[in-house]
Design a protein around this motif. Structure first.
Motif, short mmCIF file in Angstrom:
data_model
loop_
_atom_site.label_atom_id
_atom_site.label_comp_id
_atom_site.label_asym_id
_atom_site.label_seq_id
_atom_site.Cartn_x
_atom_site.Cartn_y
_atom_site.Cartn_z
N THR A 38 0.83 -1.21 0.00
CA THR A 38 0.00 0.00 0.00
C THR A 38 0.86 1.26 0.00
OG1 THR A 38 -1.83 -1.12 1.12
CG2 THR A 38 -1.77 1.28 1.29
N VAL A 39 1.90 1.27 0.83
CA VAL A 39 2.80 2.43 0.87
C VAL A 39 3.48 2.61 -0.48
CG1 VAL A 39 4.95 3.31 1.87
CG2 VAL A 39 3.16 2.44 3.36
N ILE A 40 3.95 1.54 -1.06
CA ILE A 40 4.61 1.62 -2.37
C ILE A 40 3.63 2.19 -3.41
CG2 ILE A 40 5.55 0.24 -4.27
CD1 ILE A 40 6.69 -1.63 -1.99
N ASP A 41 2.41 1.69 -3.43
CA ASP A 41 1.42 2.17 -4.39
C ASP A 41 1.08 3.64 -4.17
OD1 ASP A 41 1.30 -0.33 -5.62
OD2 ASP A 41 -0.48 -0.96 -4.49
N LYS A 42 0.86 4.02 -2.91
CA LYS A 42 0.51 5.42 -2.62
C LYS A 42 1.64 6.37 -3.02
CE LYS A 42 -2.81 4.91 1.13
NZ LYS A 42 -3.11 5.22 2.54
N LYS A 43 2.86 6.04 -2.63
CA LYS A 43 3.97 6.93 -2.92
C LYS A 43 4.32 6.92 -4.40
CE LYS A 43 4.93 9.21 -0.08
NZ LYS A 43 4.12 10.39 0.32
N ASN A 44 4.02 5.84 -5.11
CA ASN A 44 4.26 5.79 -6.54
C ASN A 44 3.30 6.71 -7.31
OD1 ASN A 44 5.85 4.66 -8.70
ND2 ASN A 44 4.01 3.58 -9.34
N GLN A 45 2.21 7.12 -6.67
CA GLN A 45 1.27 8.07 -7.28
C GLN A 45 1.63 9.51 -6.94
OE1 GLN A 45 -2.68 7.02 -6.00
NE2 GLN A 45 -2.54 4.97 -6.83
N ASP A 46 2.59 9.71 -6.07
CA ASP A 46 3.01 11.03 -5.63
C ASP A 46 4.15 11.51 -6.53
OD1 ASP A 46 4.21 13.20 -4.32
OD2 ASP A 46 3.71 12.39 -2.34
N GLU A 47 3.83 12.39 -7.47
CA GLU A 47 4.81 12.82 -8.47
C GLU A 47 6.07 13.40 -7.82
OE1 GLU A 47 5.19 15.91 -12.19
OE2 GLU A 47 3.22 15.33 -11.51
N TRP A 48 5.91 14.19 -6.77
CA TRP A 48 7.06 14.77 -6.10
C TRP A 48 7.95 13.68 -5.52
CZ3 TRP A 48 8.85 14.50 -1.08
CH2 TRP A 48 9.87 15.40 -0.77
N PHE A 49 7.33 12.67 -4.95
CA PHE A 49 8.08 11.57 -4.33
C PHE A 49 8.86 10.80 -5.38
CE2 PHE A 49 8.65 7.99 -1.41
CZ PHE A 49 8.76 8.64 -0.20
N VAL A 50 8.21 10.52 -6.51
CA VAL A 50 8.84 9.74 -7.59
C VAL A 50 9.95 10.55 -8.25
CG1 VAL A 50 8.45 8.62 -9.81
CG2 VAL A 50 6.79 8.34 -7.98
N THR A 51 9.65 11.78 -8.66
CA THR A 51 10.64 12.56 -9.39
C THR A 51 11.77 13.04 -8.49
OG1 THR A 51 9.37 14.60 -9.11
CG2 THR A 51 9.01 13.35 -11.15
N GLY A 52 11.53 13.11 -7.19
CA GLY A 52 12.56 13.51 -6.26
C GLY A 52 13.54 12.40 -5.91
N GLY A 53 13.27 11.20 -6.41
CA GLY A 53 14.16 10.08 -6.15
C GLY A 53 13.97 9.44 -4.79
N PHE A 54 12.78 9.59 -4.22
CA PHE A 54 12.54 9.07 -2.88
C PHE A 54 11.93 7.67 -2.85
CE2 PHE A 54 12.31 13.74 -2.46
CZ PHE A 54 13.42 13.91 -1.65
#
Length: 89
Positions: A38-54
């Motif tokens: 669930t955490v992986i899926d939620k954060k994968n939808q967060d553009e800032w999180f993905v593009t920031g390399g987090f």
């Protein structure tokens, strides 16, 4: 780790001691494999999180894990306001 790698196209190793330590710590706290997904899926939808390399194990599974798990997905509307002290808000 296989799910994180599948979702992100990464190649993180499940055998890394730091990663194992964080996953085991969250499991001892009572979190489940479903919670990790669930955490992986939620954060994968967060553009800032993905593009920031987090989208890294140390970030996802660290001390903020419970907060990430309880975040409302970005595309989910906010719940209607509750009645407080007999007043509609």
């Amino acid at each position: 780790m296989a799910y994180l790698n599948e979702v992100t196209g990464s190649h993180y190793k499940p055998s890394t001691p730091k990663t194992q330590k964080q996953i085991k710590a969250r499991m001892r706290e009572g979190f489940t494999v479903a919670d990790f997904k669930t955490v992986i899926d939620k954060k994968n939808q967060d553009e800032w999180f993905v593009t920031g390399g987090f989208m890294r194990p140390e970030t996802l599974f660290g001390t903020k894990f419970e907060g990430y798990l309880n975040e409302r997905p970005k595309n989910q509307p906010q719940q209607p306001a509750q009645r407080i002290y007999g007043m509609n808000m």
